[in-house]
Design a protein around this motif. Structure first.
Motif, PDB file in Angstrom:
ATOM      1  N   ALA A  89       2.372   7.112  -1.906  1.00  0.00           N
ATOM      2  CA  ALA A  89       1.562   5.892  -1.992  1.00  0.00           C
ATOM      3  C   ALA A  89       1.192   5.591  -3.441  1.00  0.00           C
ATOM      4  O   ALA A  89       1.222   4.427  -3.878  1.00  0.00           O
ATOM      5  N   ALA A  93       2.488   2.213  -5.252  1.00  0.00           N
ATOM      6  CA  ALA A  93       1.488   1.282  -5.771  1.00  0.00           C
ATOM      7  C   ALA A  93       1.761   0.971  -7.239  1.00  0.00           C
ATOM      8  O   ALA A  93       1.591  -0.173  -7.689  1.00  0.00           O
ATOM      9  N   SER A  98      -0.170  -2.361  -8.111  1.00  0.00           N
ATOM     10  CA  SER A  98      -1.439  -2.322  -7.387  1.00  0.00           C
ATOM     11  C   SER A  98      -2.263  -1.132  -7.870  1.00  0.00           C
ATOM     12  O   SER A  98      -1.808  -0.326  -8.686  1.00  0.00           O
ATOM     13  N   GLU A 100      -3.389   2.324  -7.965  1.00  0.00           N
ATOM     14  CA  GLU A 100      -2.722   3.525  -7.462  1.00  0.00           C
ATOM     15  C   GLU A 100      -3.657   4.433  -6.672  1.00  0.00           C
ATOM     16  O   GLU A 100      -3.323   4.896  -5.583  1.00  0.00           O
ATOM     17  N   SER A 103      -4.783   2.896  -3.295  1.00  0.00           N
ATOM     18  CA  SER A 103      -3.664   2.896  -2.345  1.00  0.00           C
ATOM     19  C   SER A 103      -3.405   4.287  -1.804  1.00  0.00           C
ATOM     20  O   SER A 103      -3.158   4.465  -0.602  1.00  0.00           O
ATOM     21  N   SER A 107      -4.070   5.311   2.102  1.00  0.00           N
ATOM     22  CA  SER A 107      -2.894   5.734   2.873  1.00  0.00           C
ATOM     23  C   SER A 107      -3.122   7.099   3.494  1.00  0.00           C
ATOM     24  O   SER A 107      -2.765   7.332   4.663  1.00  0.00           O
ATOM     25  N   THR A 158       0.409   0.932   1.607  1.00  0.00           N
ATOM     26  CA  THR A 158       0.377   0.536   0.196  1.00  0.00           C
ATOM     27  C   THR A 158       0.862  -0.905   0.024  1.00  0.00           C
ATOM     28  O   THR A 158       0.275  -1.686  -0.738  1.00  0.00           O
ATOM     29  N   TYR A 161      -1.847  -3.170   1.394  1.00  0.00           N
ATOM     30  CA  TYR A 161      -2.982  -3.196   0.466  1.00  0.00           C
ATOM     31  C   TYR A 161      -2.680  -4.097  -0.733  1.00  0.00           C
ATOM     32  O   TYR A 161      -3.536  -4.895  -1.160  1.00  0.00           O
ATOM     33  N   ALA A 162      -1.463  -3.981  -1.284  1.00  0.00           N
ATOM     34  CA  ALA A 162      -1.082  -4.830  -2.420  1.00  0.00           C
ATOM     35  C   ALA A 162      -1.071  -6.307  -2.012  1.00  0.00           C
ATOM     36  O   ALA A 162      -1.513  -7.176  -2.775  1.00  0.00           O
ATOM     37  N   SER A 165      -4.672  -7.498  -1.532  1.00  0.00           N
ATOM     38  CA  SER A 165      -5.383  -7.542  -2.813  1.00  0.00           C
ATOM     39  C   SER A 165      -5.067  -8.814  -3.579  1.00  0.00           C
ATOM     40  O   SER A 165      -5.923  -9.358  -4.298  1.00  0.00           O
TER      41      SER A 165
END
Length: 323
Positions: A89, A93, A98, A100, A103, A107, A158, A161-162, A165
């Motif tokens: 992850a 990321a 993103s 790191e 993430s 995860s 991940t 999440y990116a 975000s």
């Protein structure tokens, strides 16, 4: 020969370059490389503790040492899926630009949330053996059996999440708040959405006969997948393909990420089976893998390095021969 070179230059090389630039494959390669110190660091203790001399492990058990050898091994390979989830992850990321650390920790939390968290065991009550369910995580799911689901969790969470975000659904805090606090609290809404999705997945698989997504994967997908990609023939084909690509100057990073997933699944599963006194499930594929790829190719390389006219290559060959 010119036609072959033209074909490789026009068809195979562009495809290889695209694969090397693929963010998922790059993350897989980096993620597994980052976990290598863990597996290499326990090698000495594991080898000495399980040295193939009749009565050696019995002697270590008698003096109370062997349980600590197993603890060191389980602390690395027994929960290897946890290290892979965090490392993969983090690497993915970074590829996506993103955060790191966020993430990686999200995860890891998602993976543990998807796992069964009770274990049936037998306890003694009033001199009688009684079946009881306790809160615990099984090493089986933390190790080789949970590795594939852990990888999927790391990549999907991940990526999600990116994506979230970039939608700017973050808590806006004043500039007076320390950056560490801001980075921790800002993605609360994003994390809430991710955990709700994880909750739904857990509930849906809880209604299946398997009871969890990890057990479902083992029951339905794991056996045929392992027989396909971790069979002796598959390993030979992969090794030959790596050699052909390398011969024509194409770096084996194209397949290094997926290959790392296969090889580490075999290694971790073999260690777990050996500790339980069971037959090694991937004995032949592992021997072929180590013989053809790790030991076989590198053995030839170090041999010719030692015979090289270059003093630098000769010295490096001598240093590399024993390892």
């Amino acid at each position: 020969m010119e036609k072959l070179e033209a074909f490789l230059s026009s068809k195979l090389l562009p495809m290889s370059q695209k694969l090397q630039q693929n963010k998922v494959l790059a993350a897989l390669m980096e993620g597994f490389i980052r976990t290598s110190p863990i597996t290499l660091g326990i090698a000495f203790i594991t080898i000495v503790g399980n040295f193939p001399i009749p009565g050696w492990t019995d002697y270590l058990t008698k003096i109370g040492i062997f349980q600590h050898v197993e603890a060191i091994t389980n602390g690395a390979t027994g929960v290897f899926a946890l290290y892979v989830v965090y490392s993969l992850a983090y690497s993915y990321a970074k590829q996506l630009g993103s955060n790191e650390r966020n993430s990686a920790i999200i995860s890891l939390a998602s993976f543990i949330m998807l796992m069964p968290q009770t274990v049936a065991t037998t306890v003694m009550q009033d001199g009688q053996a009684v079946e009881q369910t306790i809160g615990a995580l099984k090493l089986d799911f933390l190790g080789g059996q949970g590795l594939f689901i852990g990888m999927l969790t790391a990549l999907l969470v991940t990526r999600f999440y990116a994506f979230l975000s970039r939608k700017n659904i973050m808590i806006k805090l004043p500039d007076s708040v320390p950056p560490m606090v801001t980075q921790s609290l800002a993605p609360v809404f994003v994390v809430t959405i991710i955990f709700v999705v994880v909750f739904v997945i857990r509930v849906l698989f809880g209604f299946t006969s398997s009871g969890s997504i990890l057990q479902f994967f083992i029951d339905v997908i794991n056996a045929p997948l392992n027989s396909l990609v971790a069979s002796p023939l598959s390993i030979i084909i992969i090794m030959e393909l790596l050699a052909v690509l390398w011969f024509f100057g194409i770096h084996n990073a194209v397949l290094q990420g997926p290959l790392g997933a296969i090889s580490m699944t075999m290694v971790v599963s073999n260690i777990a089976a050996y500790q339980q006194g069971q037959a090694l499930p991937y004995l032949i594929p592992s021997v072929i893998y180590m013989g053809m790829y790790a030991a076989g190719f590198m053995g030839f390389v170090t041999f010719f390095m030692i015979r090289s006219k270059s003093a630098k290559m000769k010295q490096l060959g001598k240093l590399s021969f024993i390892p």
